[in-house]
Enzyme design. Structure first.
Site, short mmCIF file in Angstrom:
data_model
loop_
_atom_site.label_atom_id
_atom_site.label_comp_id
_atom_site.label_asym_id
_atom_site.label_seq_id
_atom_site.Cartn_x
_atom_site.Cartn_y
_atom_site.Cartn_z
CG HIS A 173 -21.37 48.03 -20.07
ND1 HIS A 173 -21.40 49.69 -19.85
CD2 HIS A 173 -22.78 48.28 -19.63
CE1 HIS A 173 -21.84 49.56 -18.11
NE2 HIS A 173 -23.01 49.57 -18.42
S1 FES Z 1 -18.92 50.07 -22.00
FE1 FES Z 1 -20.07 51.36 -20.41
S2 FES Z 1 -18.58 51.84 -18.82
FE2 FES Z 1 -17.39 51.05 -20.19
#
Ligand code: FES
Length: 202
Positions: A160
Site C-alpha cells: 500500500h
Molecule cells: S503499506 Fe500496507 S502492508 Fe505495508
C-alpha cells in the site's frame, strides 16, 4: 540454479542451543563468495527481493525455534551500504550496514515531524551507529518491505505504498509505526545476537 548448488550454508550451535550463522562456499569464504551466494539467493526468491541479499542461515530445529532461540549473526561479510535479511522466530530481520550518508540523513530529520517520533540514536546501539537491525514486517498490514527503495534511502512496502527511512522510521503511506527493533546485542564489533538484550546480561 548454478549458484545455489555451488554454494553451501553452514553454522553451528553452541551449548546453549544458539545458532551461529555463517556463509561459506566450497573454498575459503571471501567477500566475493558471499556476494555470489547472496546473488544466488536473491534469484531464488524472485525479483521482489532483488535488492535484499539473503544471508544463508542455519536455522535451529523446530522446537528450538518455537522456544524463541537467539541467533548469532556474523556481520563481517556485510558491506557498507548493504542490507541483508535473516530470520529469527520465523520473522524476517533486516540488518542494514549503513553508510555515513544514510546515518546523516536519518539524523538530520526533525523528529517532531515524524508520525512515530523517535531519534535515530534511540534505534541503534551506542557506538554501533552504522548498524540498524529491524524486523522486516510493515507495521500497516504485515507485508515485507523492499530494501533500498522509496524516497528515503530505506524501505518501500509495495502493498500500500508505505515508505520507511534509513532508520526504519515510517515517513509516508498508511503504516502507523516505525519498523520494530528486535531485542539484540553486540557480542563483538562484528557479531550480534538477535533474541537477547543487554538487560539479560546485567
Ligand atoms: S503499506 Fe500496507 S502492508 Fe505495508
Amino acid at each position: 540454479m548454478k549458484g545455489a548448488t555451488a554454494a553451501r550454508t553452514g553454522g553451528s550451535r553452541d551449548k546453549k542451543g544458539i545458532a551461529n550463522v555463517t556463509t561459506m562456499s566450497s573454498a575459503e569464504p571471501t567477500r566475493r563468495d558471499f556476494l555470489y551466494i547472496a546473488t544466488s539467493a536473491v534469484a531464488a526468491v524472485g525479483t521482489a527481493a532483488a535488492l535484499v541479499p539473503l544471508i544463508a542461515q542455519m536455522n535451529p530445529d523446530a522446537s528450538t525455534v518455537a522456544a524463541g532461540a537467539p541467533v548469532d549473526i556474523d556481520l563481517g561479510p556485510i558491506a557498507a551500504g548493504q542490507i541483508v535479511k535473516v530470520f529469527w522466530r520465523s520473522q524476517p530481520i533486516f540488518i542494514s550496514h549503513r553508510t555515513q550518508k544514510e546515518i546523516d540523513e536519518a539524523r538530520a530529520v526533525d523528529t517532531n515531524s515524524l508520525r512515530d517520533p523517535q531519534t535515530d540514536e534511540a534505534r541503534v546501539k551506542p557506538g554501533h551507529d552504522q548498524w540498524l537491525v529491524v524486523i522486516g514486517i510493515c507495521t500497516h498490514l504485515g507485508c515485507i518491505p523492499l530494501a533500498h527503495q522509496g524516497d528515503y534511502d530505506g524501505w518501500f512496502c509495495p502493498c500500500h505504498g508505505s515508505q520507511y527511512d534509513s532508520s526504519g522510521r515510517i515517513r509516508q503511506g498508511p503504516a502507523p509505526l516505525n519498523l520494530f527493533v528486535p531485542p539484540y546485542l553486540f557480542l563483538s564489533d562484528s557479531k550480534i545476537r538477535i533474541g537477547e538484550s543487554e538487560t539479560a546480561h546485567t
